[in-house]
Write a protein that holds these residues in place. Structure first.
Motif, mmCIF file in Angstrom:
data_model
loop_
_atom_site.group_PDB
_atom_site.id
_atom_site.type_symbol
_atom_site.label_atom_id
_atom_site.label_comp_id
_atom_site.label_asym_id
_atom_site.label_seq_id
_atom_site.Cartn_x
_atom_site.Cartn_y
_atom_site.Cartn_z
ATOM 1 N N THR A 9 -8.640 -17.932 10.556
ATOM 2 C CA THR A 9 -7.700 -19.046 11.192
ATOM 3 C C THR A 9 -6.970 -19.853 9.685
ATOM 4 O O THR A 9 -5.980 -20.363 10.064
ATOM 5 C CB THR A 9 -8.027 -19.992 12.071
ATOM 6 O OG1 THR A 9 -9.450 -20.886 11.258
ATOM 7 C CG2 THR A 9 -8.722 -19.368 13.234
ATOM 8 N N SER A 10 -7.449 -19.530 8.715
ATOM 9 C CA SER A 10 -6.828 -20.062 7.660
ATOM 10 C C SER A 10 -5.464 -19.648 7.212
ATOM 11 O O SER A 10 -5.090 -18.322 7.368
ATOM 12 C CB SER A 10 -7.900 -20.286 6.203
ATOM 13 O OG SER A 10 -9.046 -20.751 6.484
ATOM 14 N N PRO A 11 -4.549 -20.473 6.368
ATOM 15 C CA PRO A 11 -3.374 -19.884 6.134
ATOM 16 C C PRO A 11 -3.424 -19.155 4.874
ATOM 17 O O PRO A 11 -4.457 -19.024 4.141
ATOM 18 C CB PRO A 11 -2.383 -21.400 5.819
ATOM 19 C CG PRO A 11 -3.437 -22.233 5.289
ATOM 20 C CD PRO A 11 -4.576 -21.815 6.202
ATOM 21 N N LEU A 12 -2.375 -17.960 4.664
ATOM 22 C CA LEU A 12 -2.351 -17.311 3.645
ATOM 23 C C LEU A 12 -0.999 -17.766 2.586
ATOM 24 O O LEU A 12 -0.238 -17.816 3.017
ATOM 25 C CB LEU A 12 -2.285 -15.810 3.845
ATOM 26 C CG LEU A 12 -2.368 -14.943 2.874
ATOM 27 C CD1 LEU A 12 -3.858 -14.898 2.331
ATOM 28 C CD2 LEU A 12 -2.186 -13.467 3.440
ATOM 29 N N TYR A 13 -1.542 -18.391 1.324
ATOM 30 C CA TYR A 13 -0.628 -19.067 0.560
ATOM 31 C C TYR A 13 0.443 -17.997 -0.396
ATOM 32 O O TYR A 13 1.378 -18.165 -0.575
ATOM 33 C CB TYR A 13 -1.147 -19.905 -0.240
ATOM 34 C CG TYR A 13 -1.927 -21.056 0.223
ATOM 35 C CD1 TYR A 13 -0.844 -22.031 0.970
ATOM 36 C CD2 TYR A 13 -3.088 -21.213 0.596
ATOM 37 C CE1 TYR A 13 -1.445 -23.096 1.689
ATOM 38 C CE2 TYR A 13 -3.791 -22.256 1.381
ATOM 39 C CZ TYR A 13 -3.076 -23.244 2.017
ATOM 40 O OH TYR A 13 -3.508 -24.075 2.602
ATOM 41 N N GLY A 14 -0.236 -16.938 -0.601
ATOM 42 C CA GLY A 14 0.397 -15.880 -1.414
ATOM 43 C C GLY A 14 0.219 -14.408 -0.539
ATOM 44 O O GLY A 14 -0.466 -14.318 0.337
ATOM 45 N N PRO A 15 0.905 -13.467 -0.863
ATOM 46 C CA PRO A 15 0.895 -12.144 0.048
ATOM 47 C C PRO A 15 -0.679 -11.634 -0.289
ATOM 48 O O PRO A 15 -1.229 -11.843 -1.269
ATOM 49 C CB PRO A 15 1.606 -11.330 -1.078
ATOM 50 C CG PRO A 15 2.061 -11.783 -2.130
ATOM 51 C CD PRO A 15 1.835 -13.452 -1.994
ATOM 52 N N GLU A 16 -1.218 -10.686 0.533
ATOM 53 C CA GLU A 16 -2.400 -10.181 0.482
ATOM 54 C C GLU A 16 -2.263 -9.097 -0.495
ATOM 55 O O GLU A 16 -1.502 -8.310 -0.482
ATOM 56 C CB GLU A 16 -2.804 -9.438 1.884
ATOM 57 C CG GLU A 16 -3.824 -10.479 2.632
ATOM 58 C CD GLU A 16 -4.268 -9.848 3.910
ATOM 59 O OE1 GLU A 16 -5.348 -9.156 3.968
ATOM 60 O OE2 GLU A 16 -3.630 -9.816 4.973
#
Length: 116
Positions: A51-58
């Motif tokens: 449920t955490s946001p992703l700040y940069g691309p995977e």
């Protein structure tokens, strides 16, 4: 009750064994890259929880078109949204991170209608 505990322990051991086998297949350079990635890159490029946001691309082996030279350039000099690491890592460490990323499979595409 005992049966479910045994099954849980077997599952944990199977997952640990699979992780150890995968890590065992990596070279020393890739393992160094994985350690450096975990220390400095994972905070933005991986979710600590679903449920955490992703700040940069995977990141994966397909990042930046899979071009190792471009990966080195971006890690070294950064982008408008990412700091460069050329003063934090030396060239061999950046090469190790690239080598590790080349072992990371691309995430599967999300199912239609599934928020990512």
């Amino acid at each position: 009750m005992r049966r479910s505990i045994c099954l849980a322990v077997m599952l944990v051991l199977a997952v640990a064994d699979a992780s150890a086998q995968q890590a065992g297949e990596r070279t020393d350079k890739e393992l160094l890259g994985m350690r450096l990635f975990n220390q400095s890159c994972r905070v933005c490029h991986a979710k600590p929880q679903m449920t955490s946001p992703l700040y940069g691309p995977e990141l994966s082996q397909n990042s930046l078109g899979g071009q190792e030279a471009v990966m080195r350039e971006v890690i070294s000099n950064g982008t408008p949204r990412m700091p460069g690491f050329k003063y934090h890592f030396d060239a061999a460490q950046i090469d190790a991170i690239v080598a590790y990323l080349k072992t990371v499979p691309a995430a599967p595409a999300p199912a239609a209608g599934t928020p990512r």
